[in-house]
Design a protein around this motif. Structure first.
Motif, short mmCIF file in Angstrom:
data_model
loop_
_atom_site.label_atom_id
_atom_site.label_comp_id
_atom_site.label_asym_id
_atom_site.label_seq_id
_atom_site.Cartn_x
_atom_site.Cartn_y
_atom_site.Cartn_z
N GLY A 134 0.17 28.39 -4.65
CA GLY A 134 0.62 29.31 -4.47
C GLY A 134 0.68 30.49 -5.47
O GLY A 134 0.36 30.14 -6.75
N LYS A 135 0.58 31.69 -5.20
CA LYS A 135 0.53 32.71 -6.15
C LYS A 135 1.87 32.85 -6.77
O LYS A 135 3.13 32.97 -6.12
CB LYS A 135 0.26 34.05 -5.33
N ILE A 136 1.95 33.22 -8.22
CA ILE A 136 3.26 33.12 -8.92
C ILE A 136 3.23 34.33 -9.67
O ILE A 136 4.04 34.53 -10.50
CB ILE A 136 3.92 32.05 -9.60
N ASP A 137 2.25 35.35 -9.53
CA ASP A 137 1.85 36.51 -10.22
C ASP A 137 3.41 37.29 -10.26
O ASP A 137 3.83 37.36 -9.17
CB ASP A 137 1.01 37.27 -9.81
N GLY A 138 3.77 37.91 -11.29
CA GLY A 138 4.96 38.77 -11.46
C GLY A 138 6.36 38.14 -11.72
O GLY A 138 7.27 38.32 -11.92
N LEU A 139 6.33 36.52 -11.35
CA LEU A 139 7.40 35.82 -11.48
C LEU A 139 7.35 35.08 -12.79
O LEU A 139 8.42 34.44 -13.18
CB LEU A 139 7.60 34.79 -10.19
N VAL A 140 6.21 35.25 -13.59
CA VAL A 140 6.36 34.71 -14.94
C VAL A 140 5.40 35.53 -15.67
O VAL A 140 4.47 36.13 -14.99
CB VAL A 140 5.67 33.30 -14.94
N PRO A 141 5.54 35.67 -17.03
CA PRO A 141 4.71 36.65 -17.80
C PRO A 141 3.35 36.14 -17.82
O PRO A 141 3.00 35.17 -17.48
CB PRO A 141 5.32 36.37 -19.11
N ARG A 142 2.40 37.30 -17.72
CA ARG A 142 0.76 36.96 -17.55
C ARG A 142 0.50 35.66 -18.47
O ARG A 142 -0.35 34.88 -17.99
CB ARG A 142 -0.06 38.28 -17.75
N ASN A 143 0.73 35.63 -19.57
CA ASN A 143 0.56 34.61 -20.49
C ASN A 143 0.85 33.18 -20.01
O ASN A 143 0.39 31.97 -20.41
CB ASN A 143 0.83 34.86 -21.95
N VAL A 144 2.03 33.24 -19.27
CA VAL A 144 2.53 31.80 -19.01
C VAL A 144 1.67 31.42 -17.74
O VAL A 144 1.25 30.24 -17.56
CB VAL A 144 3.93 31.95 -18.20
N ILE A 145 0.99 32.13 -16.98
CA ILE A 145 0.10 31.82 -15.94
C ILE A 145 -1.20 31.39 -16.59
O ILE A 145 -1.72 30.19 -16.22
CB ILE A 145 -0.39 32.99 -14.85
#
Ligand code: PNS
Length: 162
Positions: free
Chosen positions: A143-154
């Motif tokens: 699943g997409k978690i964009d925006g829910l964690v900072p970019r560098n965490v993804i």
């Protein structure tokens, strides 16, 4: 000198954690983000990795006059806060469901270190459902978690799952 410890597992740091931190920046001269070293919980990231990820995220935010540092710790949060000479412990509250656990922890920490006050900060509504464990589950299932964690965490999560 107003100094606070912001303790947590941060496995990994979420946008909710960052929101709490940003709200606290004007309130303290110094904030130490304390990453609990909890290998028994089988974290996705080691404590060192979690610290590095947080430092990387912090490099892109303006912390104003507040000095923010990141360090891992083991043992009791209250003892660690005392060793730092912190006046406060920061905790975020999302929903009423967090309250009971936080109340117990606060009262125990107060018993252990009565001179240190726990300060609660409400996360922004858009993060009220965000937890590290839910994000890890959604991520692991594609699943997409964009925006829910900072970019560098993804990026770090993607590297882990390679
Ligand atoms: O991000 P989390 O997992 O909600 O953080 C929980 C944390 C690390 C703050 C809590 O588990 C903790 O303080 N652990 C250290 C051991 C300790 O002090 N236990 C007694 C707390 S009353």
């Amino acid at each position: 000198m107003r100094k606070a410890l912001f303790p947590g597992s941060f496995d990994p740091l979420t946008s909710g954690h960052l929101d709490i931190l940003k709200r606290c920046l004007p309130l303290f001269d110094e904030i130490v983000i304390g990453v609990l070293n909890n290998p028994e919980k089988n974290p996705m990231f080691t404590a060192d990795e979690r610290c590095s990820i947080i430092k990387e995220t912090l490099a892109s935010i303006d912390s104003g006059d507040c000095s923010v540092t990141v360090t891992s710790f083991s043992g009791l949060t209250a003892e660690f806060a005392r060793s730092l000479s912190a006046n406060a412990i920061i905790r975020g509250i999302r929903a009423i469901s967090d309250y009971e656990y936080e109340l117990k922890m606060t009262l125990m920490n107060r018993r252990l270190a009565p001179e240190i006050e726990t300060v609660f900060v409400m996360a922004a509504e858009e993060y009220s459902f965000v937890s590290s464990s839910l994000l890890k589950q959604v991520f692991s299932l594609g699943g997409k978690i964009d925006g829910l964690v900072p970019r560098n965490v993804i990026d770090a999560m993607n590297r882990k799952s390679l």
